[in-house]
Structures are given as C-alpha cells and as structure tokens.
Enzyme design. Sequence first.
Site, PDB file in Angstrom:
ATOM      1  N   TYR A  46      68.515 -34.076  13.877  1.00 44.32           N
ATOM      2  CA  TYR A  46      69.201 -34.311  12.780  1.00 44.32           C
ATOM      3  C   TYR A  46      70.211 -33.147  12.347  1.00 44.32           C
ATOM      4  O   TYR A  46      69.380 -32.211  12.216  1.00 44.32           O
ATOM      5  CB  TYR A  46      68.596 -35.397  11.849  1.00 44.32           C
ATOM      6  CG  TYR A  46      69.724 -36.612  10.998  1.00 44.32           C
ATOM      7  CD1 TYR A  46      70.861 -36.802  11.509  1.00 44.32           C
ATOM      8  CD2 TYR A  46      68.691 -37.508  11.671  1.00 44.32           C
ATOM      9  CE1 TYR A  46      71.542 -38.282  11.541  1.00 44.32           C
ATOM     10  CE2 TYR A  46      69.538 -39.074  11.672  1.00 44.32           C
ATOM     11  CZ  TYR A  46      70.847 -38.994  11.733  1.00 44.32           C
ATOM     12  OH  TYR A  46      71.486 -39.701  11.847  1.00 44.32           O
ATOM     13  N   GLU A  48      73.490 -33.049  10.821  1.00 40.74           N
ATOM     14  CA  GLU A  48      74.445 -33.275  10.062  1.00 40.74           C
ATOM     15  C   GLU A  48      75.554 -31.812   9.594  1.00 40.74           C
ATOM     16  O   GLU A  48      74.778 -31.344   8.789  1.00 40.74           O
ATOM     17  CB  GLU A  48      74.618 -34.183   8.607  1.00 40.74           C
ATOM     18  CG  GLU A  48      74.597 -35.680   9.404  1.00 40.74           C
ATOM     19  CD  GLU A  48      74.357 -36.965   7.776  1.00 40.74           C
ATOM     20  OE1 GLU A  48      74.571 -36.214   6.834  1.00 40.74           O
ATOM     21  OE2 GLU A  48      73.826 -37.863   8.085  1.00 40.74           O
ATOM     22  N   ASP A 215      96.172 -35.139  24.831  1.00 44.19           N
ATOM     23  CA  ASP A 215      95.224 -35.298  25.333  1.00 44.19           C
ATOM     24  C   ASP A 215      94.824 -35.191  26.954  1.00 44.19           C
ATOM     25  O   ASP A 215      95.438 -35.746  27.840  1.00 44.19           O
ATOM     26  CB  ASP A 215      95.123 -37.118  25.095  1.00 44.19           C
ATOM     27  CG  ASP A 215      93.723 -37.257  25.138  1.00 44.19           C
ATOM     28  OD1 ASP A 215      93.649 -37.043  25.983  1.00 44.19           O
ATOM     29  OD2 ASP A 215      93.539 -39.014  25.408  1.00 44.19           O
ATOM     30  N   THR A 241      87.740 -35.396  26.767  1.00 42.55           N
ATOM     31  CA  THR A 241      86.899 -36.229  27.021  1.00 42.55           C
ATOM     32  C   THR A 241      86.123 -35.513  28.107  1.00 42.55           C
ATOM     33  O   THR A 241      86.889 -33.998  28.892  1.00 42.55           O
ATOM     34  CB  THR A 241      87.091 -37.287  27.706  1.00 42.55           C
ATOM     35  OG1 THR A 241      87.333 -36.630  29.298  1.00 42.55           O
ATOM     36  CG2 THR A 241      87.453 -38.276  26.773  1.00 42.55           C
ATOM     37  N   LYS A 244      85.152 -36.698  32.701  1.00 43.04           N
ATOM     38  CA  LYS A 244      86.215 -36.577  33.866  1.00 43.04           C
ATOM     39  C   LYS A 244      86.320 -35.922  35.376  1.00 43.04           C
ATOM     40  O   LYS A 244      84.978 -35.823  35.096  1.00 43.04           O
ATOM     41  CB  LYS A 244      87.004 -37.335  33.247  1.00 43.04           C
ATOM     42  CG  LYS A 244      87.554 -38.494  32.598  1.00 43.04           C
ATOM     43  CD  LYS A 244      88.547 -39.473  31.780  1.00 43.04           C
ATOM     44  CE  LYS A 244      88.537 -40.361  31.067  1.00 43.04           C
ATOM     45  NZ  LYS A 244      87.815 -40.069  29.669  1.00 43.04           N
ATOM     46  N   ARG A 250      78.623 -37.211  29.116  1.00 40.68           N
ATOM     47  CA  ARG A 250      79.945 -37.960  27.905  1.00 40.68           C
ATOM     48  C   ARG A 250      80.308 -37.696  26.389  1.00 40.68           C
ATOM     49  O   ARG A 250      79.499 -37.624  25.291  1.00 40.68           O
ATOM     50  CB  ARG A 250      79.745 -39.788  27.874  1.00 40.68           C
ATOM     51  CG  ARG A 250      79.191 -40.195  28.941  1.00 40.68           C
ATOM     52  CD  ARG A 250      78.960 -42.226  28.666  1.00 40.68           C
ATOM     53  NE  ARG A 250      80.807 -42.580  29.175  1.00 40.68           N
ATOM     54  CZ  ARG A 250      80.974 -42.349  29.712  1.00 40.68           C
ATOM     55  NH1 ARG A 250      80.695 -42.112  31.570  1.00 40.68           N
ATOM     56  NH2 ARG A 250      82.541 -42.871  29.912  1.00 40.68           N
TER      57      ARG A 250
END
Length: 417
Positions: A46, A48, A215, A241, A244, A250
């Site tokens: 974790y 954060e 984008d 992203t 691709k 991802r």
Amino acid sequence: MKDIQIKKLIGAEQKRQKKVINLIASENYVSDDVLDALGSELTNKYAEGYPGKRYYGGNEIVDKIEELCKERALKLFGLNMTDWHVNVQALSGSPANLAVYLGVLGATHVKSVPSADKSVPPTTIAAPKIMGMSLDQGGHLTHGQKVTASGKFWTQVPYGVDKTTEVLDYDQLRETAVREKPAIIVCGYTAYPRIIDWVRMREVADAAGSILMVDMSHIAGLVAGGVYPSPFPFADIVTTTTHKTLRGPRAALIFVKRDTRELDKKIDKAVFPGLQGGPHMNQVAAVAVALREAIQPKFKKYARQVIKNAATLANELMKRGWRIISNGTDSHLVLIDTWQGGVKNSLGAGAVSGKDASEKLEKDGIIVNKNAIPFDTRPPFDPSGIRLGTAAETTRGKKERDFKKIAEKIDKILKEA
Ligand SMILES: Cc1ncc(COP(=O)(O)O)c(C=O)c1O
C-alpha cells in the site's frame, strides 16, 4: 498455480492469443519482463500518497520505483523535470482523463447554491465545457460523452471531421471553439487514422482561451518511436494509456506542463485523494519496465514497422475495392467502411455491417472490432465499419508481406456470401 480452474483458463487464453491474428488497434503483447513486474510482490504494498509523502510506512523501495518510472516517462518523450510534471498513478486511461477534468475544472457546479430567500429555487452553476470529438467521428467516450462521468459532470461541445475528406475540419473546429469558449479542448482520438495538426490545435486553443489537452493513448508508441509528430511542444496536458502502441501494462500517464497555473498540483490531487486510494505499485513498476524498453533503439524500428504495415494493409484493401476512411492512414490504424464501401462479390452479396464483418472474421481467426465511421447512420452496436490496427501483430514480427496476406484473407472472408 494451485488454482486449477484459473490456471486452465489462463492457459486457454494464452492459446487463444497465440492462435489468432490480432488486429485490435488498442491491444499489444507485453514482454516477459513487463509480466514479471506485474506478477511481483509489489502488488502487496500500500502506498497512498506520492514519493516522500505517503500515508503508510515501508515505502522506501516503492518510492524509488515510482521516481524511476517518472524519470523514464519524461526521458522517453524528451521532456525535462523543470518544464513538465508526470503522474504515473492513474489506473487506466479513463480515470486519467477524469482526473484531468476534476483537477482542472472542479465539480462545484454539480452542487446547486441555495438562495437566502427560501421561496427562490437554488441556482445551478453552468457546467464548464469540454470540447471533444464526437464518438462516431473517432472520439473517445471520456472526451465528454453523456454516458460517462465526463459528460455527466461537464458539458461536451462536439466536433468532428469534414464529410468529404474525413479529415479533421479545422476551420469548423476553430469557429465552434471561438463561439463556445470551452475550458478544455481535447484532441487525440480512438479511431482517427491521420496525423493531427498540433500547430493548428494550439492556435485554436489560444483563440478560444482554452487549455489544450492531448489524449495520445493510441499514438503514444508512435510518438515515442519518432514516427508521429510529438504533441508536447503544443499541449498543456498530455494523457496516455500505456497498453496500446506503447506496449506496456494496462495503466496511464498524465503529463502536465509546469507553470503558474499549477495544473500539475491540481491534477495530482485529483488522482489522489480525489479519485483513487493506493496506487498499484506492481503496475507502476511494469510501466517503468515498458518505458525502458521503448527508450531502446529497437523500439524505433518497431514503430516504423507498425506504420509500414498499416500502410500496406490499407493499400492492399483499397486495391481490392474496399473504402478506407480518409483514403488511407498515417498511423497504426485502418478504418474500413464495410457497409457503404462494401465490395459486391461474384454472387452479388451486398454490404456487410461492422458486427457481421467482425463476427465473420473472428470465425476465421482474425480478431478486429466493429466501429462507427464518420456520420454513421447505423447504431453503435452494429455500425458501418471495422477498425484494424497493426501494433500487436508487428510485435510478433509481422512485416509488409504478412500484411499483404492478411489483407487478401480479410477481402476473401468479407466477400464470401
Ligand atoms: C483515446 C483513448 N483514451 C482513453 C481510453 C481509455 O482507456 P482505458 O480503457 O484504459 O480506460 C482509450 C481506450 O481505448 C482511448 O482510445
């Protein structure tokens, strides 16, 4: 793996992926190193917050991973830390875009403001405008479509391509932007095969007083490989992203120009704590691995081949009579109008819808997706076209001669009665 059911299913998917010709424009095949990072113990952690400012202990190693990922992201696109900030925590492309809107535009208009006089209804502040390409013209859902948060919390001002050339209509776009004064203009698309004129986009954004957001999800690998013009000299914000053409896991990256507007700070806050909790550190490490791969000279060769393969695919299909949107491609992407542009076969069979075309092709092991074409009159679930991409099969080593054969096969299957 002890879980036999999942093991079997993963094995079956591995086999399926090996067996098919994958022309899904948004997919690719990651390296074993990327898979190793994804499947590592980093998934247990974790973290954060951001490096040096975490809400949990034990972050000395993941801090280094996140910093390395940021460093590589900037290096890949020739940016320096003084001028550009990058956030590497967004879980995928859609949340990355949402973080930009939330950070830059806020959502204060969603609350209505009560009036002092109880008999007067509360006032609702008008939602800021996001100018984005319409879905049927090649835009993405998160560029302001009503069905997504981007269209529910903010108002989309749509734009599109010229009906005849199917290339961006910059004059119309400028006219709309100057009239509507959107807070953000989003460019970079999901089904647009041509080069975007970043200079004109910047000029339009300046004329309208808008923030220019690019984008580059589909073209990031092509920009990294030097075969598609870079949006960085012109944009205020660039999202992408990583899975691709960039050939990573991802995930998503958000690049923000550093200046007095402090958009970088606002967007960081929107990612965490605005929209997400702990970042997926295995994913961040896997992105870092993919970015290192994309920095290597070999990746430039790959990007060049992706473009050559797409040009071959488009030309070979056109030679056989198929109508290709915008008459060709400058990228990894080829859009075929299978409905109006369908070629009648010797038996007199007519046009084939996008849904039928994709199903027919899949039966013969070619995986594509059905796609709307500009000014489509058919419904989104059974549109007039299909979208093909060359990034995945180029990773598998396919060259022009292979794509010639693929075009022949597609032609034959679609012409079958
Ligand atoms: C241009 C563009 N932006 C954003 C996205 C959304 O990415 P994700 O599916 O990772 O949420 C896509 C996905 O196809 C895309 O094409």
